[in-house]
Write a protein that holds these residues in place. Structure first.
Motif, short mmCIF file in Angstrom:
data_model
loop_
_atom_site.label_atom_id
_atom_site.label_comp_id
_atom_site.label_asym_id
_atom_site.label_seq_id
_atom_site.Cartn_x
_atom_site.Cartn_y
_atom_site.Cartn_z
N PHE A 1 -44.51 8.87 18.88
CA PHE A 1 -44.83 9.93 19.81
C PHE A 1 -44.33 9.60 21.21
N LEU B 1 -52.22 14.64 22.63
CA LEU B 1 -51.75 14.09 21.35
C LEU B 1 -52.94 13.71 20.46
N GLN C 1 -45.93 18.69 26.64
CA GLN C 1 -46.63 18.40 25.39
C GLN C 1 -45.97 17.19 24.75
N PRO C 2 -46.74 16.48 23.93
CA PRO C 2 -46.15 15.29 23.32
C PRO C 2 -45.02 15.65 22.37
N GLN C 3 -44.14 14.72 22.16
CA GLN C 3 -43.06 14.94 21.20
C GLN C 3 -43.23 13.97 20.04
N MET C 4 -43.04 14.51 18.88
CA MET C 4 -43.20 13.68 17.68
C MET C 4 -41.82 13.39 17.11
N MET C 5 -41.60 12.14 16.77
CA MET C 5 -40.31 11.78 16.20
C MET C 5 -40.55 11.10 14.87
N VAL C 6 -40.05 11.71 13.84
CA VAL C 6 -40.29 11.22 12.50
C VAL C 6 -39.17 10.27 12.09
#
Lengths: 712, 1038
Positions: free
Chosen positions: B503, B545, B511-516
């Motif tokens: 994250f 988050l 807003q938070p960013q999610m990185m998979v």
């Protein structure tokens, strides 16, 4: 009869076809002696506002090996409701729907003015067009900003129902999920590891486990469409979201130390883009649009290392076999291009950087899939901005000027065989009786796949005359060729365009003047140029030049009027008069000359050569039209006007893509007077002299001398 | 061989040729045979006495008999001599003839008689034989033979079923007078002749009589039966009693346990750990202990006192097994007392003690001996008017750096002695220079990364939400330096199931960013900027988050997890950020997803008590080892919170935690309602812990001895540098020393422990602890200054390390044999002459046998199928990093009566011994061992007490579901709660309170902690073990 010029123009306007020879030599030997092969330039989707498509299926010849489409050249027995195929002479029953036909009630496809006709057919589900942006973030702030704006702008140009996706890359690759609320989500891949399509799909969660995992929980409804749409969403749904996302896009955050290039994972990014579409929308019209601002510097497909002290490969390095990444990278991109072509998708490359970006290695991605290739200095130039905007231009009838997944099939009458094609296509490897064993260009097949095409996309198709010299075709006969192009229209309809043409046969010995008069020197120049470029891709530059020179000399010997060994007596008929000039410019052009050009630039010009080559031939006389190379479609008419004052402007001149840079223009404009003779010149491509090109005059003098030489 | 006795560690090493074979392996050859019997009946018995046992002995039913030495043991003179003061004070005479004791109603009386009965009239021989008999029975108790013997006694289980107090009465009733003895006596003679119990049993026609069920009852008042030596009588029964315990391992066990009070060897007469603790408390508790003298023995860990650093490190930092080293290695080998120090370099010191001074020499850096690199400390001797100093460790003469020069006073001490911590204190810190930093760059402040398993189970159990909610408040409590406003520690967040989600919580994001990251095969960190953030700055994004995470995965159906890639990812993130840090991993299942470190369920009870048992404690795949190495190399400490429902292979999962100085927490079958408080307290405490990061410890010693082995949550790349990705206040490293040479009595044995670490604010520091020990040529001096608690810490760690490479049986045997050796050596060399049969224990070691027995009974050293493998691996791992106080409590739990509290006093009541006998129906007790806490309530607990504590009217109304005591406004409740709090205070793990009612099922669990009793898992009672040790000693002395 009107002049051949008019005939040629008329044919081109109606059918999008130009032959090198409009009267065909009737035996194989004679055809060979004509020097310029019997070939045509075909623009399959030539814009025809006057051609309303018909809404039914074409009628096919019932012979399984033929399946030619009913056309105006067919003999029709209106009473028996029979038609004879003009290619295989099979007699076919009309289908029941044609019960009412008569001499006065003909279906469109039988009318002579419909030698080119387009059918709209119902095949399979219609899927919206797909645009997958693959964006390099290793850019200067200003460049990135400009690119972001261009991309944001492009959203408004896309068809509303088009699916759009975003992949960004730098050191890593991010595949953005576009349907997230509250949190922006992306899948991240390492830029150094090549992944198979299966792995990519697994990692993106696109492959569903066969069995629901846990019991006791409500089974979720099958959500195949949902899955695909996580990364590809209809523009109208997510344009706000995507606009924000693009707006927030940051430069690649990984630190780049002094003396290093940023780590740019173009190879894997493209691979993921290809894999994503492959898994979700195979055989659907889709564009992968790669925007890159530098060479790939890591992972598969890397072109140069990240050490700035090691420069990117030059022609010199390549000649010395000193380009250590080139072969591997080229192979990587070729594999990708072939996969993309198989899936019916196309790859555009927009490369904007002051240095090379690896187009040499990546060229096949655009070349084989019919994608655009644009090279510029910066995304913050009007060159890029306008070019990019034009990609989404609409045609006269308000439709996008793009089509996808075309399958071009060529049928010939028995006297002809197909030697090959050169253009943005891949072979479909369909053998048949009309396929020649001698290949010119991409041969060995009667069908090609063109993944991305527009109304200007032009293929060169080379033929071979079958009949031997001792059994020539009887005089007065006509040879026929049918081009059947099945494609996905920008409206997502499936369409089939059929063009059927015929030309007279003539005995080259007795009727050479007829053949000569029907020579289309512009088409011939292009066809020769394509062959030259095709060879240049695989051979050394000087060899190609020598081959071109030899061909030119042979042509002049064949068709010139002269006294032996008297250069001053040399004359060419009007229909050949410009051809040597074209060749002169061709051999000096960046298509074949690598001197002063980077490998990338060569690849770039050669790519364009396949489409928009011709204007180059004339521009030594028009430096005032420098803007011509910057502006694309808009100044077309202007340019055409000007060009037409000089040369008969071939139809296929469409300067859709960016032109060259000023240095090339200038270097072409006024070849300096030079001491070098023809032969020395051709071999000194590596010399450090700015230009030692001969002037046109010197060239012509030499040509004449050689042509009339009895020694030649 | 003798070296093996000297310290335990070497014997474990495979390289010792004789270790493998158990009969030859332990102790000096003459005695080894004897020990060989432990746990391996078959091989053992051939060795000792050719004529003794017959091949006819059915395997399994018969425990091999110990050797039958000629009657050398005079039990009549048996004394438990507790040091000089205690010597001769309690001669225990057990006069009663051993009446057969029927422990179960259904048990055939005849069987009871069979064993104890001795045919011998000659007192001496009788005694020895009895003793031997006892030994053999003991043997039964230890190894698999106990199990085997069980089947022979078919009558047993039934009779012992059910925990009831019944047996007690039965015992008493069964105390038959002498008359009953003769038959057994006959049998016994047979036994002696045949040396085989089973045979004997057959003679009696009792199936299964291998079981010594025959409890001979010893009533002190009883007259000895004819032909019986009283002592022998005592012992016999007593041993028989112990035998009973072994069947107790079978279903009948508890019944056995519940009926102990035969009047046999009076438990009060054998050394009491409680007595020792209380004595020390009363003599030294509440006082000031100044560390001004070399080699002085500190108060026990259980004693509260104020410690003043006057030149030697506080015992909170360093405790030693003995404060006087033997001068020569020969002496050391003779005594076999491990020479070890337990170092807890970051131990918490109470508020009223001085925190460590920080010395800053600026760019000059710490002053160090040129040769041995020891740091300036009180052991450096200044000479030549202060211009030079002699290193106390290597004797090298060094120049005093000009900036450090100071004149000496009339006694040769620097004038600034008391102004400089490094001259006058045992412990202090140095500010390190860039030379001590990674890449010569000042370190960044450390980072904490929270990595949450968001697979179906954790989402479904509500755990993820619990963690996220808690983090929102916890992140405000990150540790900071005293003088700083806020913590410098940065935080990062990762969630995972079979893929990883990173994250970006950069403060400027809306807003938070999610990185998979799905490429778990080769995991990497997808972002740099925005992953590790200052919580204060990114508060809103982080909170956003943490709000979203539970929702984001609310409808997940992903049940597979990965594990090694999670650690890898965290480590890579720290590496990329160029800082040290801690990972907080919240994980619940066996990582079965396709990824590196994938595990399968390999728990196999069939491996127990085989040579392969050790594999259960080794990691399943090698990748965890290399992962641990990488983590240590990058200063990445892994804290693991496990929430397993089943086997999760802690030996593998915990390995990285173990080597990186991390802490492992485990919450079996986590239930949100009942387990949250425990978990959250642990989490909070762990986050707030003062920790040193990226630490490397070096132990330097004065000439003549050196550190040879290290135990703890550490990683060793070479033989000297102890690497710890992090070290917190609870982590202790046990260091073993060996002689290189003779030690000088005048200069003593000096130890300097230097820990180079990065502080929570990102400052590179050196923490120095110095301690001086005495040396002596007199073994008595060595024994006098031993510290049993430290010894047990050492024994536990060395044994727990040894089980990775040695069969359990061998490890146990070594423990017993070494205990016996140490005591025998004392007896031989230090005690006043007395009969060999007298048990004489050195004062400082008088509770060693009970503690060793507790260690032997720990689940780790007990290969029983009922004990989950994970539980054993878990305990093993915990103990490996424990300090002395923690091991003391862990092996000998605290049992506090709370039914007769003095409500006016603040004091915690005195503990009682961990034995059934100390409980009473009318009483209530709290038991705690540092991991678990029980509130045991007798059936007749006074209702007012129940009312006060639970606010319910009667015993029956008490719910045993609760894990917390209700907050009630009465003094009683408050008092108990404060006691609970006190017990919990400063313990590394939060103990979940379990309420146990007498005679209800959960009591079984509770009883395992009554460590002086026989264990349901086959462990001997204290008394039995003491006898066993005594017998061993006797063997040795002969």
């Amino acid at each position: 009869m009107a002049t051949y010029l008019e005939f040629i123009q008329q044919n081109e306007e109606r059918d999008g076809v130009r032959f090198s020879w409009n009267v065909w030599p009737s035996s194989r030997l004679e055809a060979t002696r004509m020097v310029v092969p019997l070939a045509c330039l075909l623009t399959p989707l030539r814009e025809r506002p006057d051609l309303p498509p018909v809404q039914y299926e074409p009628v096919l010849c019932s012979r399984p090996t033929c399946k030619a489409v009913l056309n105006p050249l067919c003999q029709v027995d209106y009473r028996a409701k029979l038609w004879a195929c003009n290619f295989c002479f099979q007699r076919n029953q009309f289908p029941p729907a044609y019960a009412g036909i008569s001499e006065v009630n003909q279906p469109a496809e039988l009318m002579p003015q419909f030698s080119t006709i387009e059918y709209i057919v119902q095949r399979g589900p219609q899927t919206p067009l797909i645009f997958l942006y693959v964006v390099d973030t290793c850019l200067e702030e200003e460049d990135l900003q400009a690119l972001k704006e261009s991309l944001q702008m492009s959203l408004s140009l896309l068809p509303a129902d088009a699916l759009v996706g975003l992949i960004t890359f730098g050191r890593m690759i991010q595949v953005h999920e576009l349907s997230c609320e509250g949190i922006s989500k992306s899948y991240v891949f390492r830029g150094t590891k090549d992944l198979t399509a299966k792995q990519i799909q697994d990692m993106l969660g696109l492959s569903r486990p066969a069995v629901p995992i846990q019991q006791g929980r409500p089974l979720q409804a099958p959500e195949q469409p949902v899955i695909s749409s996580r990364f590809l969403q209809p523009v109208h749904k997510i344009d706000m979201n995507l606009t924000d996302l693009l707006g927030e896009l940051q430069r690649d955050p990984w630190p780049v130390t002094q003396g290093k290039r940023p780590l740019r994972s173009t190879g894997v990014a493209l691979s993921i883009a290809v894999g994503l579409l492959e898994g979700t929308f195979p055989n659907t019209g889709a564009r992968i649009m790669l925007f890159t601002g530098g060479p790939p510097t890591q992972g598969p497909g890397m072109v140069v290392g990240d050490e700035l002290k090691t420069p990117i490969r030059s022609w010199h390095d390549i000649e010395k076999d000193n380009a250590r990444f080139m072969k591997k990278a080229t192979k990587h991109y070729e594999t990708l291009a072939n996969r993309t072509a198989t899936n019916g998708h196309c790859i555009d490359i927009y490369a904007c950087a002051l240095d090379q970006t690896g187009l040499l290695e990546m060229k096949c991605c655009a070349n084989l899939t019919g994608g655009h290739m644009v090279m510029g200095d910066s995304f913050n130039t009007s060159l890029f901005k306008q070019t990019f905007q034009r990609v989404f231009n609409k045609g006269l009838n308000g439709e996008f000027r793009m089509a996808f997944g075309a399958n071009l099939e060529v049928k010939t009458s028995r006297e002809l065989k197909i030697a090959g094609a050169i253009g943005p296509c891949v072979s479909l490897n369909v053998k048949g009786p009309c396929v020649s064993e001698n290949e010119l260009g991409i041969g060995g097949t009667s069908q090609w796949k063109i993944c991305g095409l527009d109304p200007c996309t032009t293929l060169a198709i080379y033929f071979e005359v079958v009949n031997q010299h001792n059994a020539p075709i009887p005089q007065g006969g006509r040879g026929a060729v049918q081009f059947v192009t099945q494609y996905q229209h920008s409206s997502t309809q499936k369409r089939i365009r059929v063009t059927t043409i015929a030309r007279n046969w003539a005995d080259a010995q007795s009727q050479l003047q007829h053949i000569e008069a029907a020579f289309d020197q512009e088409a011939a120049a292009v066809l020769m140029a394509r062959l030259g470029v095709y060879r240049a891709e695989s051979e050394e530059g000087p060899d190609v030049l020598r081959w071109l020179d030899r061909q030119l000399i042979r042509l002049c010997q064949k068709f010139g009027q002269y006294n032996k060994d008297d250069p001053n007596s040399f004359r060419l008929s009007e229909s050949f008069s410009l051809y040597p000039q074209f060749m002169f410019h061709l051999r000096r052009s960046p298509f074949l000359q690598v001197f002063n050009n980077s490998p990338d630039e060569s690849s770039y010009y050669r790519h364009h050569f396949t489409i928009a080559q011709w204007q180059k031939a004339g521009y030594q006389d028009m430096p005032e039209y420098e803007n011509f190379k910057h502006l694309l479609q808009a100044p077309l008419d202007d340019a055409q006007e000007i060009l037409q004052t000089r040369f008969p402007m071939p139809r296929y001149v469409h300067t859709e893509h960016g032109g060259s840079q000023a240095r090339f223009l200038l270097s072409k404009v006024n070849p300096s007077q030079t001491h070098n003779n023809l032969y020395a010149w051709g071999q000194e491509s590596g010399a450090p002299i700015l230009t030692d090109d001969v002037s046109l005059q010197v060239f012509m003098d030499h040509l004449k001398k050689l042509a009339v030489s009895s020694a030649a | 061989m003798s070296q093996q006795g000297y310290v335990t560690a070497p014997p474990y090493s495979q390289s010792q040729p004789r270790m493998g074979g158990f009969s030859a392996g332990f102790g000096p050859p003459n005695s080894s045979l004897h020990y060989g019997h432990y746990g391996d009946p078959n091989s053992s018995h051939a060795a000792p006495q050719p004529g003794m046992s017959k091949p006819t002995v059915p395997l399994g039913s018969s425990a091999p008999l110990g050797p039958l030495p000629p009657g050398t043991h005079q039990f009549s003179q048996n004394n438990f001599q507790s040091g000089a003061s205690a010597a001769g004070q309690q001669p225990h005479r057990f006069q009663s003839p051993p009446p057969p004791n029927n422990t179960g109603p259904s048990y055939p009386p005849s069987s009871l008689h069979s064993q104890p009965a001795s045919p011998h009239t000659a007192s001496t021989s009788c005694t020895t034989q009895l003793a031997n008999q006892l030994n053999s029975m003991q043997i039964n108790s230890y190894g698999p033979s106990a199990i085997q013997s069980s089947h022979t006694s078919s009558g047993h289980p039934a009779s012992f079923q059910g925990p009831q107090p019944l047996p007690l009465t039965q015992h008493q009733m069964a105390l038959p007078p002498g008359p009953q003895i003769p038959p057994p006596a006959n049998n016994f003679s047979g036994l002696c002749a045949q040396s085989s119990l089973p045979n004997m049993a057959r003679q009696d026609g009792i199936p299964g009589s291998g079981l010594p069920n025959p409890n001979l009852q010893q009533l002190p008042g009883q007259t000895p039966g004819p032909g019986y030596h009283p002592q022998q009588g005592n012992y016999g029964p007593q041993m028989a009693g112990s035998q009973l315990s072994y069947p107790g391992a079978f279903p009948g066990g508890p019944a056995q346990l519940s009926g102990p009070p035969q009047k046999r060897l009076d438990p009060d007469s054998i050394p009491s750990p409680i007595q020792v603790i209380e004595n020390d408390k009363s003599s030294r508790g509440g006082q000031i202990y100044a560390t001004n003298t070399r080699g002085q023995v500190p108060p026990l860990v259980t004693t509260d006192c104020l410690i003043q650093d006057q030149g030697h490190a506080s015992p909170r930092y360093i405790r030693c097994t003995t404060y006087c080293f033997p001068s020569t290695s020969d002496m050391a080998k003779q005594a076999r007392i491990p020479l070890a120090a337990v170092i807890q370099p970051f131990a918490t010191v109470p508020q009223n003690e001085t925190p460590l001074y920080v010395v800053n020499h600026g760019e000059a850096g710490p002053i160090r001996c040129n040769r041995c690199k020891a740091y300036m400390c009180p052991f450096m001797q200044f000479i030549e008017g202060g211009r030079r100093y002699q290193c106390g460790f290597c004797n090298c003469i060094n120049d005093v750096p000009p900036f450090f020069f100071q004149h000496l006073d009339h006694i040769g001490r620097r004038v600034d002695h008391y102004e400089r911590p490094e001259l006058s204190l045992g412990s202090y810190e140095y500010v390190a220079t860039l030379d001590y930093c990674r890449n010569n760059k000042p370190p960044n402040p450390p980072a904490y990364i929270f990595m949450i398993d968001v697979s179906y189970r954790n989402i479904n159990s509500g755990l993820v939400k619990l963690i996220c909610d808690e983090l929102k408040t916890l992140l405000d409590k990150l540790p900071r330096e005293e003088q700083e406003e806020s913590s410098a520690i940065r935080v990062g967040f990762v969630t995972y199931n079979k893929v990883l989600h990173f994250f970006n919580v950069k403060s400027n994001l809306a807003q938070p960013q999610m990185m998979v990251v799905s490429d778990v095969g080769e995991v990497f960190v997808p972002l740099l900027d925005g992953f590790l953030v200052n919580f204060q700055e990114s508060r809103s994004v982080v909170n956003n988050l943490l709000d979203q995470i539970p929702e984001m995965f609310a409808d997940t159906n992903e049940s597979e997890t990965i594990f090694a890639p999670v650690i890898q990812a965290g480590m890579e993130a720290l590496k990329a950020a160029e800082c040290a840090g801690k990972l907080f991993i919240f994980h619940s299942s066996l990582p079965t997803a396709e990824a590196p470190g994938k595990l399968r369920n390999r728990d196999d009870k069939k491996l127990l008590n085989t040579d392969k048992e050790k594999t259960l404690f080794q990691p399943q795949v090698n990748s965890y080892e290399s992962l641990a190495r990488d983590c240590v190399a990058n200063g990445c400490c892994v804290n693991l919170f496990l929430f397993p429902n089943q086997y999760v292979d802690i030996a593998s999962l915990g390995l990285v935690t173990m080597h990186t100085g991390g802490t492992l927490y485990k919450y079996n079958n986590f239930q949100l309602n009942s387990d949250s408080p425990q978990f959250l307290t642990d989490l909070r405490r762990d986050i707030e812990k003062k920790t040193g990061f990226d630490a490397i410890m070096r132990v330097r010693t004065s000439t003549g001895f050196r550190a040879t082995d290290f135990f703890g949550a550490i990683y060793m790349n070479n033989t000297t540098d102890v690497e710890m990705a992090a070290v917190d206040c609870d982590k202790a490293v046990t260091v073993e020393f060996k002689h290189d040479d003779k030690l000088n009595e005048d200069s003593g044995a000096l130890i300097q422990c230097a820990v180079l670490y990065t502080s929570i604010s990102g400052q590179r520091r050196l923490r120095i602890h110095n301690i001086g020990l005495n040396c002596s040529t007199q073994l008595a001096d060595v024994y006098k200054t031993c510290e049993t608690d430290a010894l047990i810490n050492f024994f536990a760690k060395s044994a727990f390390k040894a089980i990775l490479s040695q069969p359990l049986k061998a490890v146990r045997e070594i423990l017993v044999s070494q205990t016996a050796h140490m005591l025998a050596c004392y007896r031989k060399n230090c005690a006043s002459p007395s009969a060999v049969s007298q048990l004489i224990l050195p004062d400082a070691m008088k509770v060693l046998p009970v503690y060793v027995n507790c260690l032997l009974k720990s689940s780790v050293l007990t290969g029983r199928p009922e004990i989950p493998t994970d539980e054993r691996a878990y305990h093993r791992q915990l103990v490996m990093s424990m300090g002395v106080a923690d091991t003391q409590l862990f092996f000998y739990p605290q049992l506090l009566p709370i039914h007769n509290l003095d409500l006016k006093s603040d004091a915690v009541p005195a503990a009682v011994r961990c034995s059934e006998e100390r409980l009473s129906e009318g009483g209530a007790f709290i038991l705690a061992n540092g991991l678990s806490m029980f509130l045991w309530l007798g059936v007749s607990t006074p209702p007012e007490l129940i009312q006060g504590l639970f606010n319910v009217p009667s015993f029956a109304h008490i719910s045993t579901e609760a894990t917390l005591l209700p907050d009630l406004a009465n003094t009683y409740s408050k008092k108990i709660k404060s006691i609970v709090e006190h017990i919990q205070n400063q313990k590394p793990y939060t103990m979940k309170l379990m309420i146990v009612k007498q005679r209800e099922q959960p009591e079984m669990l509770f009883r395992q902690f009554l460590v002086e009793d026989k264990s349901i898992h086959g462990g001997a009672s204290y008394v039995d073990f003491l006898c066993c040790v005594h017998k061993e000693i006797c063997q040795l002395l002969n």
